[in-house]
Structure formats: structure tokens, C-alpha cells
Design a protein around this motif. Sequence first.
Motif, PDB file in Angstrom:
ATOM      1  N   LEU A   7       0.811  -1.218   0.000  1.00 21.15           N
ATOM      2  CA  LEU A   7       0.000   0.000   0.000  1.00 21.15           C
ATOM      3  C   LEU A   7       0.845   1.268   0.000  1.00 21.15           C
ATOM      4  O   LEU A   7       0.553   2.226  -0.721  1.00 21.15           O
ATOM      5  CB  LEU A   7      -0.934   0.001   1.210  1.00 21.15           C
ATOM      6  N   GLY A   8       1.909   1.276   0.822  1.00 21.49           N
ATOM      7  CA  GLY A   8       2.721   2.485   0.939  1.00 21.49           C
ATOM      8  C   GLY A   8       3.729   2.659  -0.175  1.00 21.49           C
ATOM      9  O   GLY A   8       3.920   3.768  -0.691  1.00 21.49           O
ATOM     10  N   ILE A   9       4.383   1.551  -0.578  1.00 18.22           N
ATOM     11  CA  ILE A   9       5.481   1.654  -1.538  1.00 18.22           C
ATOM     12  C   ILE A   9       5.048   1.236  -2.940  1.00 18.22           C
ATOM     13  O   ILE A   9       5.124   2.015  -3.887  1.00 18.22           O
ATOM     14  CB  ILE A   9       6.689   0.808  -1.070  1.00 18.22           C
ATOM     15  N   SER A  10       4.581  -0.024  -3.072  1.00 25.04           N
ATOM     16  CA  SER A  10       4.250  -0.533  -4.408  1.00 25.04           C
ATOM     17  C   SER A  10       3.101   0.226  -5.049  1.00 25.04           C
ATOM     18  O   SER A  10       3.055   0.368  -6.279  1.00 25.04           O
ATOM     19  CB  SER A  10       3.908  -2.028  -4.341  1.00 25.04           C
ATOM     20  N   MET A  11       2.155   0.712  -4.247  1.00 23.49           N
ATOM     21  CA  MET A  11       1.034   1.456  -4.812  1.00 23.49           C
ATOM     22  C   MET A  11       1.246   2.962  -4.671  1.00 23.49           C
ATOM     23  O   MET A  11       1.265   3.688  -5.663  1.00 23.49           O
ATOM     24  CB  MET A  11      -0.278   1.019  -4.143  1.00 23.49           C
TER      25      MET A  11
ATOM     26  N   LEU B 243       2.920   4.963  -7.902  1.00 23.21           N
ATOM     27  CA  LEU B 243       2.006   5.842  -8.635  1.00 23.21           C
ATOM     28  C   LEU B 243       2.570   7.247  -8.738  1.00 23.21           C
ATOM     29  O   LEU B 243       2.478   7.901  -9.785  1.00 23.21           O
ATOM     30  CB  LEU B 243       0.636   5.864  -7.945  1.00 23.21           C
ATOM     31  N   LEU B 244       3.185   7.705  -7.655  1.00 18.51           N
ATOM     32  CA  LEU B 244       3.791   9.040  -7.682  1.00 18.51           C
ATOM     33  C   LEU B 244       4.990   9.088  -8.624  1.00 18.51           C
ATOM     34  O   LEU B 244       5.183  10.064  -9.354  1.00 18.51           O
ATOM     35  CB  LEU B 244       4.219   9.447  -6.266  1.00 18.51           C
ATOM     36  N   LEU B 245       5.799   8.015  -8.635  1.00 15.88           N
ATOM     37  CA  LEU B 245       6.960   7.990  -9.520  1.00 15.88           C
ATOM     38  C   LEU B 245       6.531   7.993 -10.984  1.00 15.88           C
ATOM     39  O   LEU B 245       7.089   8.733 -11.806  1.00 15.88           O
ATOM     40  CB  LEU B 245       7.822   6.763  -9.228  1.00 15.88           C
ATOM     41  N   LEU B 246       5.532   7.175 -11.315  1.00 16.12           N
ATOM     42  CA  LEU B 246       5.032   7.155 -12.689  1.00 16.12           C
ATOM     43  C   LEU B 246       4.468   8.521 -13.081  1.00 16.12           C
ATOM     44  O   LEU B 246       4.637   8.982 -14.211  1.00 16.12           O
ATOM     45  CB  LEU B 246       3.962   6.072 -12.838  1.00 16.12           C
TER      46      LEU B 246
END
Length: 294
Positions: A222-226, A230-233
Amino acid sequence: MTLDRLAPAIFVLLWSTGWVVAKFGAIVSEPLTFLSIRYFTAAVLFGGLCLASGVSWPRDGRTVLHALVSGAFLHGLYLGAVWWAIGEGVPAALSSIIAALQPLMTALAAPFVIGERLSLRQKLGLGLGFLGVLLAVLPKFFGAEAAEMPASAIVVNMLGMAAVTYGTIYQKQHLQKGDIRAIATLQYIGALAVTFPFALGLESLHVDFGLAFLALLAWSVLGISMGAILLLLYLIRRGQVSRAASLIYLVPPIAALQAAAIFGEELTVPMILGTAIVVAGVYLTNRKDVAPAE
């Protein structure tokens, strides 16, 4: 404040926790096994989010393939290499500085691959960021850990850095269109397709299921993978690839602060000074040019 202003800071804070998760994760599971479970869970949750939101899935087969390939590099090969190397004995500080080479490699490769030009200020900012990271973690190289670092694991860690560098540029080249949520779902499927075979071949798939494992998995997904991804993309799509990549420079110093708070690791003067230099470097690289008055 707009998302454009908040996204970089939030991304760095979320992404930097990955080093703490990796350190804890080695206690409750083998690294590639943990990552395989993480990618599967993230893909399922992202897929459910897409269905619930009525997201339009890519209909072009090439877009689907590009998403799978970028996920294999950005997540599968990168994190797989980093987590495996840490599990084999590479210190987190050394692993973080290897990963921090990515912005420099991205900035050097971007002009040749996608024709992205860097200003003198951006080049100075990237150089300052790299210098700051070196200053922050260099003292770690002279402790007892240095003599115990396996060469093969260090090489694998460096290959992971090369993978995320290529994945960042590949993302910028081929995935400028399409819903970010759908793209992320496909990317985690691509990451799982790369990571799980390595887990089968190199590990026993052992996991200590319990509250600690579930808590780590929840935050990882939830914190990193999502959240962070999402913020990096979003950042890659909105700005120059080298500007987005330069944010990685902030991760090692912040990860060191988290390690000091959670594990009681010492905060040294070089770490504090290096953090200040890193912040200055990232500011120079990401600052937008002001249009001249007419």
C-alpha cells in the motif's frame, strides 16, 4: 499546494522506507519470495482498483508489452537484485549508494537514448547530489562490514541499478499514454514474471507468516508498491526523466535518518552534511527555468 509540488516530497518519504522494510523483511522471509508475494498482491489490488474505477485498459498489444517490460526492469530486476544483495550481506548503506548512482547514469544516458538535453545547472545539481551521497555513506566503507562484503552480491546490486536506469528511460520512451493505474497493474505482472522464477530457483520459498509479515507486506504494497510507484510514474510522465530520477538522491540520507530512529544507528556529521548537499543538488536539478520577461 498542488500535487506537482507535493508529489516529490511524498515519493521520497515513501520510497525511502523500502530500506527499512528490506532489513525487516529478511527476518520474516527470503527476499525474492517476499517480493513475489508483494508483486502478486500489488497486481491484484491494482487490478481491483482499475475495475472499481472503470479504468480503460490498453487495447494496443504493444502498450501492454511495454508495460510488462518496464515493470520487469523497474521492479523485478531492480528490487530483486537489491533485496537479494542485502540478504547476502551487502550493507544497506552501500546498497543505497549503488542505487543512488541511477540519476547520474540516467542523466548520462538520456541525451543519447531520448535526446533529452541537460542544462549546466542540472549537470551541477546531479554532481552535487552524487557528492552528497558519497559524503553521507563513505564512512561505512571503512568499518568491519567492508571486509565481509561478498563481491558477487555487490555486482548483482550494481546490475540492479543498471536495470532501474534502463527501466526509467524505457518508461519515458514508450509509456506516455494510458491510465497510470492500468500501466502499474501490468508492470507488477511483469515484475512477478521475472522475480518468481528466481525465487523458485534460488530459495526454498520459506515465509514466517504472522503479524510482522502481514504488517510489512501491507506497508510494502500500500505504501510503496502502490503509493510511491504511482507518484513515480506520475513524475516521470509530467517532467524530464533526469529530474524525476534525481529524486533518488534524497533516499539514502532519509533512509539513514529512519535507520537511526528505528534501529539506533549512529547519525554522523558526514551524513548530516551530505544530506544538506544532496538537497541542494536535487533543488538545482529540479528547479524550473524562469521564462525571460518580454
